[in-house]
Design a protein around this motif. Sequence first.
Motif, PDB file in Angstrom:
ATOM      1  N   GLU A  53      -0.766   2.162 -14.517  1.00  0.00           N
ATOM      2  CA  GLU A  53      -1.080   3.748 -15.358  1.00  0.00           C
ATOM      3  C   GLU A  53      -0.696   3.690 -16.770  1.00  0.00           C
ATOM      4  O   GLU A  53      -1.031   4.860 -17.584  1.00  0.00           O
ATOM      5  N   GLU A 110      -5.288  -6.209  -6.900  1.00  0.00           N
ATOM      6  CA  GLU A 110      -4.081  -7.063  -6.049  1.00  0.00           C
ATOM      7  C   GLU A 110      -4.184  -7.686  -5.078  1.00  0.00           C
ATOM      8  O   GLU A 110      -5.518  -7.862  -4.597  1.00  0.00           O
ATOM      9  N   LYS A 123       0.604  -1.062 -10.099  1.00  0.00           N
ATOM     10  CA  LYS A 123       0.517   0.250  -9.891  1.00  0.00           C
ATOM     11  C   LYS A 123       1.446   1.147 -10.818  1.00  0.00           C
ATOM     12  O   LYS A 123       1.033   1.800 -11.577  1.00  0.00           O
ATOM     13  N   THR A 154       1.066  -8.972  -4.983  1.00  0.00           N
ATOM     14  CA  THR A 154       2.086  -8.358  -4.063  1.00  0.00           C
ATOM     15  C   THR A 154       2.941  -8.570  -3.812  1.00  0.00           C
ATOM     16  O   THR A 154       4.855  -7.663  -3.278  1.00  0.00           O
ATOM     17  N   GLU A 198       5.370  -2.345  -6.346  1.00  0.00           N
ATOM     18  CA  GLU A 198       4.718  -1.096  -6.597  1.00  0.00           C
ATOM     19  C   GLU A 198       4.607  -1.531  -8.545  1.00  0.00           C
ATOM     20  O   GLU A 198       4.153  -0.472  -9.156  1.00  0.00           O
TER      21      GLU A 198
END
Length: 327
Positions: free
Chosen positions: A291, A300, A287, A260, A284
Motif C-alpha cells: 500500500e 504471495e 500487504k 507468508t 501482514e
Amino acid sequence: MLGALIAFGASAAETTPHYGPELQGFDFPYPIQKFTFTSQKQSLTMGYIDVKPKGTANGRTAVLMHGKNFCGVTWQDTIDALSEAGYRVIAPDQVGFCTSTKPQHYQYSFHQLAQNTHQLLASLNIDKVSLVAHSTGGMLATRYALMYPQGVEKLAMVNPIGLEDWKAKGVPWRSVDEWYQRELKTTAASIKSYEQKTYYDGRWKPEYDRWVTMLAGLNAGPGKEIVAWNSALQYDMIFTQPVYYEFKYLKMPTTLLIGTSDTTAIGSDIASPEVKAKIGNYNELGKQVAELIPHATLIEFDGMGHAPQMEEPEKFNQTLIEDLNKS
C-alpha cells in the motif's frame, strides 16, 4: 527435533570445510569474475556471476541482489531460469560478502553498496536493469532504485527485510562489538537451526545443506575473524539504516513476492516478548508495504518462508519471469 539438531551439529563440526575469506575452495557452478575498484581509499574487488542468455535473447538484464546470509550463487536456480528465458543475468557479491573483499575498515551504508554496484554495471556497459532482490538485498535494491531510478525498469523484491523499522518498534540496539562476538560463534548447526526455524517454518530439504556448508565453511576458515567483523558491521548497517520511510518514493513498477510464513526480524533474539510478537509478520508486512509503494504488485506464496525461490524454485521462477515480462 532436538536430538536431530544435536546429531547434525556433531557431524557438521567434523565435516565443515574451511573456505578462504573470499570463498576460495567452494565449488561454484559458474565462473566467478572480479571487478576491481577504489572505495574509501582502498582497492577492493567484487566477485560476480555473469551469465549470458541461453534462450533467445530478449535484450534485458536482470541483476540479482543477495541477502545477508546468502551469496550471488545461491540464486542458482533463478539464474538458470532467467537465462533460459532470454535474460542476461548478473549476480554480484557485495563488498564484505562471499567472494568479495572483506575490508579491515569500511563504513558500510546501503548508499555505498548501491554506488559500488552501479560502478560494476557501468564497467559492463549496462545502463538499465530489472532488479531482483532477496532479504537484505531488498533494502539495497530499494536504495539503488531511489539513487538511480532512470536505470531500473523493474524492481522485484523477494521477502525483503526492512519492511518495518525494528528499532522504532522497540528492538534494542546492539553494538558492533556485540555483533562481532555473536558472529564468531557461528557454526553449521547454528546456521541450520536459525534458518529452519525462521526461514522455512520448521521444514528442511537436503538441498539447503549445501548453502549451510558454504556459510559455515566461510565462517570457519582462515579468515573467520575478518569475516565475522564485516558481518558485524553489516548488521549495524541493516539495523540503523531503514528504508521503510522511503518506499513511497519508488517510481518504477515494483513487485513484492512474499512467502507468508516468514518470521525474519533483525534483533528478534534479544527483543522482549512483547516486541517480538509485533515484528517479522510477513503475512501482514507484505500487504502493508504494498500500500505504501506506488505502482506496486503483491504476489504471495502462502505457507512459504523467507526464501520461496529455494523452497519451490520451479513455481517461484515461473511466477517471477511472468511478472518481469509484463514490464
